[in-house]
Motif scaffolding. Sequence first.
Motif, PDB file in Angstrom:
ATOM      1  N   VAL A 174       0.845  -1.205   0.000  1.00  0.00           N
ATOM      2  CA  VAL A 174       0.000   0.000   0.000  1.00  0.00           C
ATOM      3  C   VAL A 174       0.875   1.247   0.000  1.00  0.00           C
ATOM      4  O   VAL A 174       0.626   2.202  -0.751  1.00  0.00           O
ATOM      5  N   SER A 175       1.915   1.256   0.834  1.00  0.00           N
ATOM      6  CA  SER A 175       2.839   2.396   0.865  1.00  0.00           C
ATOM      7  C   SER A 175       3.515   2.572  -0.490  1.00  0.00           C
ATOM      8  O   SER A 175       3.652   3.694  -0.994  1.00  0.00           O
ATOM      9  N   ASP A 176       3.936   1.460  -1.067  1.00  0.00           N
ATOM     10  CA  ASP A 176       4.612   1.532  -2.364  1.00  0.00           C
ATOM     11  C   ASP A 176       3.688   2.105  -3.431  1.00  0.00           C
ATOM     12  O   ASP A 176       4.102   2.932  -4.252  1.00  0.00           O
ATOM     13  N   ARG A 177       2.433   1.696  -3.404  1.00  0.00           N
ATOM     14  CA  ARG A 177       1.498   2.213  -4.403  1.00  0.00           C
ATOM     15  C   ARG A 177       1.266   3.706  -4.222  1.00  0.00           C
ATOM     16  O   ARG A 177       1.189   4.459  -5.193  1.00  0.00           O
ATOM     17  N   LEU A 178       1.149   4.157  -2.968  1.00  0.00           N
ATOM     18  CA  LEU A 178       0.973   5.587  -2.719  1.00  0.00           C
ATOM     19  C   LEU A 178       2.177   6.383  -3.223  1.00  0.00           C
ATOM     20  O   LEU A 178       2.019   7.471  -3.789  1.00  0.00           O
ATOM     21  N   ARG A 179       3.381   5.861  -3.016  1.00  0.00           N
ATOM     22  CA  ARG A 179       4.572   6.565  -3.513  1.00  0.00           C
ATOM     23  C   ARG A 179       4.575   6.615  -5.037  1.00  0.00           C
ATOM     24  O   ARG A 179       4.956   7.626  -5.637  1.00  0.00           O
ATOM     25  N   GLN A 180       4.158   5.525  -5.677  1.00  0.00           N
ATOM     26  CA  GLN A 180       4.096   5.521  -7.140  1.00  0.00           C
ATOM     27  C   GLN A 180       3.051   6.510  -7.649  1.00  0.00           C
ATOM     28  O   GLN A 180       3.247   7.160  -8.680  1.00  0.00           O
ATOM     29  N   MET A 181       1.938   6.630  -6.943  1.00  0.00           N
ATOM     30  CA  MET A 181       0.867   7.532  -7.361  1.00  0.00           C
ATOM     31  C   MET A 181       1.260   8.998  -7.205  1.00  0.00           C
ATOM     32  O   MET A 181       0.826   9.852  -7.989  1.00  0.00           O
ATOM     33  N   THR A 182       2.069   9.317  -6.194  1.00  0.00           N
ATOM     34  CA  THR A 182       2.318  10.713  -5.835  1.00  0.00           C
ATOM     35  C   THR A 182       3.743  11.188  -6.087  1.00  0.00           C
ATOM     36  O   THR A 182       3.987  12.402  -6.132  1.00  0.00           O
ATOM     37  N   GLY A 183       4.686  10.264  -6.206  1.00  0.00           N
ATOM     38  CA  GLY A 183       6.084  10.662  -6.333  1.00  0.00           C
ATOM     39  C   GLY A 183       6.724  11.019  -5.004  1.00  0.00           C
ATOM     40  O   GLY A 183       7.873  11.467  -4.973  1.00  0.00           O
ATOM     41  N   LEU A 184       6.010  10.830  -3.903  1.00  0.00           N
ATOM     42  CA  LEU A 184       6.572  11.094  -2.585  1.00  0.00           C
ATOM     43  C   LEU A 184       7.580  10.008  -2.199  1.00  0.00           C
ATOM     44  O   LEU A 184       7.588   8.925  -2.789  1.00  0.00           O
ATOM     45  N   ASP A 187       7.284   7.424   4.259  1.00  0.00           N
ATOM     46  CA  ASP A 187       6.792   6.089   4.571  1.00  0.00           C
ATOM     47  C   ASP A 187       5.882   6.159   5.785  1.00  0.00           C
ATOM     48  O   ASP A 187       5.899   7.145   6.545  1.00  0.00           O
ATOM     49  N   GLY A 188       5.073   5.115   5.992  1.00  0.00           N
ATOM     50  CA  GLY A 188       4.251   4.993   7.177  1.00  0.00           C
ATOM     51  C   GLY A 188       3.303   6.163   7.395  1.00  0.00           C
ATOM     52  O   GLY A 188       2.700   6.695   6.457  1.00  0.00           O
ATOM     53  N   ALA A 189       3.183   6.572   8.656  1.00  0.00           N
ATOM     54  CA  ALA A 189       2.251   7.648   9.015  1.00  0.00           C
ATOM     55  C   ALA A 189       2.605   8.961   8.333  1.00  0.00           C
ATOM     56  O   ALA A 189       1.713   9.737   7.952  1.00  0.00           O
ATOM     57  N   ASP A 190       3.909   9.234   8.156  1.00  0.00           N
ATOM     58  CA  ASP A 190       4.318  10.471   7.469  1.00  0.00           C
ATOM     59  C   ASP A 190       3.810  10.485   6.035  1.00  0.00           C
ATOM     60  O   ASP A 190       3.358  11.520   5.530  1.00  0.00           O
ATOM     61  N   LEU A 191       3.888   9.346   5.375  1.00  0.00           N
ATOM     62  CA  LEU A 191       3.402   9.254   3.999  1.00  0.00           C
ATOM     63  C   LEU A 191       1.895   9.497   3.951  1.00  0.00           C
ATOM     64  O   LEU A 191       1.394  10.222   3.073  1.00  0.00           O
ATOM     65  N   VAL A 192       1.163   8.907   4.891  1.00  0.00           N
ATOM     66  CA  VAL A 192      -0.288   9.096   4.933  1.00  0.00           C
ATOM     67  C   VAL A 192      -0.624  10.568   5.141  1.00  0.00           C
ATOM     68  O   VAL A 192      -1.498  11.123   4.475  1.00  0.00           O
ATOM     69  N   ASP A 193       0.073  11.227   6.070  1.00  0.00           N
ATOM     70  CA  ASP A 193      -0.193  12.646   6.320  1.00  0.00           C
ATOM     71  C   ASP A 193       0.080  13.493   5.083  1.00  0.00           C
ATOM     72  O   ASP A 193      -0.679  14.416   4.765  1.00  0.00           O
ATOM     73  N   GLN A 194       1.175  13.202   4.386  1.00  0.00           N
ATOM     74  CA  GLN A 194       1.508  13.977   3.184  1.00  0.00           C
ATOM     75  C   GLN A 194       0.511  13.727   2.053  1.00  0.00           C
ATOM     76  O   GLN A 194       0.219  14.622   1.264  1.00  0.00           O
ATOM     77  N   CYS A 195      -0.009  12.506   1.979  1.00  0.00           N
ATOM     78  CA  CYS A 195      -0.961  12.184   0.916  1.00  0.00           C
ATOM     79  C   CYS A 195      -2.363  12.719   1.199  1.00  0.00           C
ATOM     80  O   CYS A 195      -3.023  13.260   0.316  1.00  0.00           O
ATOM     81  N   PHE A 196      -2.818  12.557   2.451  1.00  0.00           N
ATOM     82  CA  PHE A 196      -4.217  12.814   2.755  1.00  0.00           C
ATOM     83  C   PHE A 196      -4.443  14.021   3.674  1.00  0.00           C
ATOM     84  O   PHE A 196      -5.589  14.381   3.926  1.00  0.00           O
ATOM     85  N   GLY A 197      -3.364  14.647   4.171  1.00  0.00           N
ATOM     86  CA  GLY A 197      -3.509  15.810   5.020  1.00  0.00           C
ATOM     87  C   GLY A 197      -4.050  17.008   4.260  1.00  0.00           C
ATOM     88  O   GLY A 197      -3.867  17.121   3.042  1.00  0.00           O
ATOM     89  N   SER A 198      -4.723  17.908   4.965  1.00  0.00           N
ATOM     90  CA  SER A 198      -5.354  19.067   4.308  1.00  0.00           C
ATOM     91  C   SER A 198      -4.831  20.396   4.836  1.00  0.00           C
ATOM     92  O   SER A 198      -5.463  21.425   4.648  1.00  0.00           O
ATOM     93  N   ARG A 199      -3.677  20.377   5.490  1.00  0.00           N
ATOM     94  CA  ARG A 199      -3.145  21.637   6.042  1.00  0.00           C
ATOM     95  C   ARG A 199      -2.850  22.652   4.950  1.00  0.00           C
ATOM     96  O   ARG A 199      -2.962  23.851   5.166  1.00  0.00           O
TER      97      ARG A 199
END
Length: 277
Positions: A174-184, A187-199
Amino acid sequence: MPPRTLHPSWPPAVIEGVADVLASTGWPGLTNGEINKLLAMLDIADLEAPNKRTRLWAALHNQQLRDRASNCVIRFITEAMALGRHLQDQPRFDALRDGLAAPLSLVGLRVNEQGKVARAAGTATTLNEVAELAGRLRAELRRRGVHTQVVRYCEEELLRQSLFHAVFEATKGVSDRLRQMTGLTADGADLVDQCFGSRSGIPLVQINAYSTDSQASEHRGFANLLKGTFGMFRNPPAHTPRATAGWALTEPDALDLFSLLSLIHRRLDNAQITPRP
């Protein structure tokens, strides 16, 4: 020249199962071009259909009716699994072979390591026997309709029936797919925050229109689901040897996790990426 042996016809549902594997959407299924080539090579009439799987099923089923024998289906499988077609992609050969094990077990057959259709240890008459002959894990994941991305990331571990490592690799996927989708690169919680955070306004990855309070709540819930999944199923295996009794996972729990990961991947299938300046 001795007469050709005619093999008994197969039930239409078995041919459908074979077509579902060989013509599955995406990896490891055959492409339309590969199906075209094989049907022409074997002189099997092609038919128009709404998708690859229905097309292949109809072509093989109709040819079997004309021949009054399953030889055409066996020949198609043999050509599709010919080792020369898989020299550069053994994982695809293994995935197709493993996928064919379930439907072929219903007619007492299997694909051997040489890519040939051969006799199996027995003929399955129940779903439990199918699972025993085809491999419990893969057969059960297929029955549950688990997303192909889940299986893709733990293919080797499933073939080895290794639950511990299959769970670890599938969750990392799942983490790998998110990185492929976004170029980020996080990893882990940091990756989720960068992908889905709204700050910074609109989230980088959106699983819905994100235009109402209800949609924003669903979006945050999905992010929390990802964090919880990583925290519970990825981090412990990363730091715990399999032989250690402090972290254990039963087969029913692992199968439920694969279903959860499948839900996550389905939501990512339709997610929208908001380009950053």
